[in-house]
Motif scaffolding. Sequence first.
Motif, PDB file in Angstrom:
ATOM      1  N   LEU A 238     107.485  23.534  -4.265  1.00  0.00           N
ATOM      2  CA  LEU A 238     107.077  22.394  -5.089  1.00  0.00           C
ATOM      3  C   LEU A 238     108.201  21.366  -5.204  1.00  0.00           C
ATOM      4  CD1 LEU A 238     105.155  24.206  -7.982  1.00  0.00           C
ATOM      5  CD2 LEU A 238     104.173  22.692  -6.252  1.00  0.00           C
ATOM      6  N   HIS A 239     109.441  21.870  -5.358  1.00  0.00           N
ATOM      7  CA  HIS A 239     110.561  20.945  -5.523  1.00  0.00           C
ATOM      8  C   HIS A 239     110.863  20.198  -4.226  1.00  0.00           C
ATOM      9  CE1 HIS A 239     114.840  19.783  -5.597  1.00  0.00           C
ATOM     10  NE2 HIS A 239     114.630  19.557  -6.900  1.00  0.00           N
ATOM     11  N   ASP A 240     110.900  20.934  -3.114  1.00  0.00           N
ATOM     12  CA  ASP A 240     111.315  20.311  -1.864  1.00  0.00           C
ATOM     13  C   ASP A 240     110.181  19.602  -1.142  1.00  0.00           C
ATOM     14  OD1 ASP A 240     113.749  21.421  -2.401  1.00  0.00           O
ATOM     15  OD2 ASP A 240     113.506  23.119  -1.030  1.00  0.00           O
ATOM     16  N   GLY A 241     108.944  19.940  -1.455  1.00  0.00           N
ATOM     17  CA  GLY A 241     107.824  19.359  -0.731  1.00  0.00           C
ATOM     18  C   GLY A 241     106.999  18.429  -1.584  1.00  0.00           C
ATOM     19  N   THR A 242     106.142  19.021  -2.408  1.00  0.00           N
ATOM     20  CA  THR A 242     105.170  18.225  -3.167  1.00  0.00           C
ATOM     21  C   THR A 242     105.863  17.252  -4.108  1.00  0.00           C
ATOM     22  OG1 THR A 242     103.679  20.132  -3.078  1.00  0.00           O
ATOM     23  CG2 THR A 242     103.140  18.394  -4.633  1.00  0.00           C
ATOM     24  N   GLN A 243     106.904  17.704  -4.797  1.00  0.00           N
ATOM     25  CA  GLN A 243     107.592  16.799  -5.719  1.00  0.00           C
ATOM     26  C   GLN A 243     108.194  15.613  -4.980  1.00  0.00           C
ATOM     27  OE1 GLN A 243     110.106  18.412  -8.954  1.00  0.00           O
ATOM     28  NE2 GLN A 243     111.765  17.190  -8.069  1.00  0.00           N
ATOM     29  N   GLN A 244     108.760  15.816  -3.799  1.00  0.00           N
ATOM     30  CA  GLN A 244     109.351  14.718  -3.040  1.00  0.00           C
ATOM     31  C   GLN A 244     108.287  13.719  -2.600  1.00  0.00           C
ATOM     32  OE1 GLN A 244     112.605  14.331  -2.952  1.00  0.00           O
ATOM     33  NE2 GLN A 244     112.712  16.248  -4.133  1.00  0.00           N
ATOM     34  N   HIS A 245     107.109  14.272  -2.198  1.00  0.00           N
ATOM     35  CA  HIS A 245     106.005  13.372  -1.840  1.00  0.00           C
ATOM     36  C   HIS A 245     105.592  12.516  -3.033  1.00  0.00           C
ATOM     37  CE1 HIS A 245     105.226  14.605   2.246  1.00  0.00           C
ATOM     38  NE2 HIS A 245     105.167  15.873   1.905  1.00  0.00           N
ATOM     39  N   LEU A 246     105.492  13.142  -4.199  1.00  0.00           N
ATOM     40  CA  LEU A 246     105.068  12.390  -5.381  1.00  0.00           C
ATOM     41  C   LEU A 246     106.127  11.376  -5.812  1.00  0.00           C
ATOM     42  CD1 LEU A 246     103.396  15.257  -7.458  1.00  0.00           C
ATOM     43  CD2 LEU A 246     102.274  13.447  -6.138  1.00  0.00           C
ATOM     44  N   VAL A 247     107.417  11.734  -5.712  1.00  0.00           N
ATOM     45  CA  VAL A 247     108.479  10.773  -6.030  1.00  0.00           C
ATOM     46  C   VAL A 247     108.431   9.581  -5.088  1.00  0.00           C
ATOM     47  CG1 VAL A 247     110.984  10.433  -6.045  1.00  0.00           C
ATOM     48  CG2 VAL A 247     109.996  12.456  -7.128  1.00  0.00           C
ATOM     49  N   SER A 248     108.243   9.891  -3.780  1.00  0.00           N
ATOM     50  CA  SER A 248     108.152   8.799  -2.801  1.00  0.00           C
ATOM     51  C   SER A 248     106.942   7.925  -3.071  1.00  0.00           C
ATOM     52  CB  SER A 248     108.083   9.398  -1.393  1.00  0.00           C
ATOM     53  OG  SER A 248     107.972   8.382  -0.430  1.00  0.00           O
TER      54      SER A 248
ATOM     55  N   GLN B 146      98.904   7.070   2.369  1.00  0.00           N
ATOM     56  CA  GLN B 146      99.263   8.174   3.262  1.00  0.00           C
ATOM     57  C   GLN B 146     100.112   9.217   2.530  1.00  0.00           C
ATOM     58  OE1 GLN B 146      98.147   8.708   6.413  1.00  0.00           O
ATOM     59  NE2 GLN B 146      99.171  10.710   6.150  1.00  0.00           N
ATOM     60  N   GLN B 147     101.034   8.754   1.706  1.00  0.00           N
ATOM     61  CA  GLN B 147     101.857   9.696   0.939  1.00  0.00           C
ATOM     62  C   GLN B 147     101.009  10.520  -0.027  1.00  0.00           C
ATOM     63  OE1 GLN B 147     104.609   6.954  -0.759  1.00  0.00           O
ATOM     64  NE2 GLN B 147     106.000   6.948   1.010  1.00  0.00           N
ATOM     65  N   ALA B 148     100.019   9.882  -0.635  1.00  0.00           N
ATOM     66  CA  ALA B 148      99.126  10.629  -1.532  1.00  0.00           C
ATOM     67  C   ALA B 148      98.348  11.687  -0.760  1.00  0.00           C
ATOM     68  CB  ALA B 148      98.175   9.664  -2.233  1.00  0.00           C
ATOM     69  N   LYS B 149      97.869  11.318   0.455  1.00  0.00           N
ATOM     70  CA  LYS B 149      97.137  12.300   1.255  1.00  0.00           C
ATOM     71  C   LYS B 149      98.042  13.454   1.676  1.00  0.00           C
ATOM     72  CE  LYS B 149      95.391   9.536   4.376  1.00  0.00           C
ATOM     73  NZ  LYS B 149      94.569   9.133   5.551  1.00  0.00           N
ATOM     74  N   ASP B 150      99.298  13.123   2.033  1.00  0.00           N
ATOM     75  CA  ASP B 150     100.233  14.189   2.402  1.00  0.00           C
ATOM     76  C   ASP B 150     100.485  15.135   1.236  1.00  0.00           C
ATOM     77  OD1 ASP B 150     100.409  13.069   4.894  1.00  0.00           O
ATOM     78  OD2 ASP B 150     102.306  12.019   4.506  1.00  0.00           O
ATOM     79  N   ALA B 151     100.611  14.581   0.039  1.00  0.00           N
ATOM     80  CA  ALA B 151     100.834  15.427  -1.139  1.00  0.00           C
ATOM     81  C   ALA B 151      99.625  16.320  -1.406  1.00  0.00           C
ATOM     82  CB  ALA B 151     101.135  14.559  -2.358  1.00  0.00           C
ATOM     83  N   VAL B 152      98.421  15.770  -1.239  1.00  0.00           N
ATOM     84  CA  VAL B 152      97.197  16.565  -1.450  1.00  0.00           C
ATOM     85  C   VAL B 152      97.113  17.701  -0.435  1.00  0.00           C
ATOM     86  CG1 VAL B 152      94.687  16.491  -1.322  1.00  0.00           C
ATOM     87  CG2 VAL B 152      95.912  14.710  -2.570  1.00  0.00           C
ATOM     88  N   VAL B 153      97.421  17.384   0.841  1.00  0.00           N
ATOM     89  CA  VAL B 153      97.389  18.424   1.876  1.00  0.00           C
ATOM     90  C   VAL B 153      98.380  19.541   1.565  1.00  0.00           C
ATOM     91  CG1 VAL B 153      97.924  18.885   4.297  1.00  0.00           C
ATOM     92  CG2 VAL B 153      96.528  16.901   3.684  1.00  0.00           C
ATOM     93  N   GLU B 154      99.572  19.154   1.126  1.00  0.00           N
ATOM     94  CA  GLU B 154     100.576  20.173   0.825  1.00  0.00           C
ATOM     95  C   GLU B 154     100.170  21.005  -0.379  1.00  0.00           C
ATOM     96  OE1 GLU B 154     105.398  20.565   0.557  1.00  0.00           O
ATOM     97  OE2 GLU B 154     104.423  18.784   1.361  1.00  0.00           O
TER      98      GLU B 154
END
Length: 435
Positions: A252-262, A290-298
Motif C-alpha cells: 500500500l505504501h509503495d504502490g497504491t499510496q504513491q499512485h494516489l499521491v501522484s 490514467q493514474q486513477a485507473k492504475d490505482a484501481v487496478v493495483e
Amino acid sequence: MSTAVPPSARAAGGARPSPADPLRAFASPATWLGAAHLLLDAFIGAATCFLLLAGLFWSVLLLPFALLGVPVWLLTAWVGAGLGAIERARYRLLLGVVIDPQPMPPAHRNPLRYAGVLLRDPGVQRRTAHQVLAAPLGMLTSGIVYGLLAFGATLLVLPVAVLMSGNPDAHLFGIPLASGTVRGLLAGLGLILLLVTPAVVRALVALDVAVARALLGPVPGALAARVGELERSRARVVDSVEAERRRIERDLHDGTQQHLVSLAMTLGRAKARYRTEPDGIGDLLDEAHQQAKDAVVELRGLIRGLHPPVLSDRGLDAALPALAARCPVPVDLTVDVPVRPAPAVEAIGYFVVSEALTNVAKHAGAARATVTVVESDRTLWITVTDDGRGGADPARGTGLRGLADRVSGVDGQLSVDSPVGGPTVLTVELPGRPL
C-alpha cells in the motif's frame, strides 16, 4: 486413553465383591462376566489371528505380481481396525472397560503411498501385535479358567457320582475312589479350586485389560505430539500473518499510496492551470485519469490477493478457473465440490491452489499442470500435479512450509511427492464441512 464405565453403568453388572468373601465372589455377576470374557478369548483370538495372518501372508505372496499385495494389505489393515472395534465393544459390554480407539491414518488417493503410511503407523502396528498375540494369550487364559471350573466342578460332584454309579472299584487318574475319605478330600479340593477361581479370574482379566489398553488404545504420547505440532504450527501461522500484514502495508505504501499521491499532485496542477489557462488542462486530466485507473487496478490486485470476492460469492467452482487462466503454465482444472465447505477451509483451498500454481510457474519449469479439487465424504481433496523438474521439498522452501502451516491450522494434511526429474504431486486433505 482408557476409562472405566461410570458406577451407574457398573451397577447393572453387579458390584465387585471383596476377595475376602469367596462365596460371594463366586456368585458375583462380575466373576461370571469376566469368566465369559476369558473363555471367549480362545475363540475370538484364534479367529482374529487367523484372519490377520492370512491377510499378511497373501499380501506378501501377491506383492511381486503387479503389486497385487498392496490392496490385500490395505484390506487387511482396515479389517484389523474393524476387529479391534469389535474387541473394544466386548471389553465394554462384558467388563465395563472403555478403551478409546487409535484412529486410522486418513485415506490417501495414492494406494502405494497409503500402504506405506499404514505400515509405518504405530497404531496399526500395535493393533496388529495384539491380534497376533490374541490366539496364544486367549488359549492361555481360556485354558486356565476352563480347567479351574471343569476340574473343580468334577471333583466336587465326584462323591455323588460314585455313589449313584454303584461301582466300588471306580478310579480317577489311578486313585481308587472306594474310600469315603478319599472322595471327601477330592471334593474338598474341588471346592477349593472353585473358590479360588474368582481371584484367578480377576488377575487374568487385569492382565487381559492391560494388554488391550496398551495395544488397542491410543498410542502413548500421540495426543501430546499432535498438540505440540498444532502449537508450533499456530506459532508459525501467527508469524506468517504478521509477515503478510507487513507485506500489505509495504504494498500500500509503495504502490497504491504513491499512485494516489501522484493523482492528487496532478489534479492540483490541473486546478492551478485552470485559473490561468482553462483550455490547457486536457493533458493533465488525461494523466490523472490514467493514474486513477492504475490505482484501481493495483487495489483490485491487492484485494484479490487477500480474498477474491468471487470466492465468497460463488465458491471454488467460480474462483479457481480465473486463477488457472492467469497462470502462465497451461492448467487442466477439474472442480467437483457439490457442497461448499466452511469459508475458512474454502479460503485455504483457494490459496493452496494459488501458491501451488505460483510455484509451478516460478520454479518447476513445467510445460503443463493439472489441478483437481473434489469433495468426498466430508473431506476436500486438492491435488496439483506438474511435469516439471521435481525436487520440491517443504523443508527447504518457505512457500510449501507456509502452505503446510495454513493447512494444519484447520487440522488438514499436506504431502508432497517430488522426485528429482518430476513429476511433482502436491496433495492436500482438508475437512470439507463442519460435522
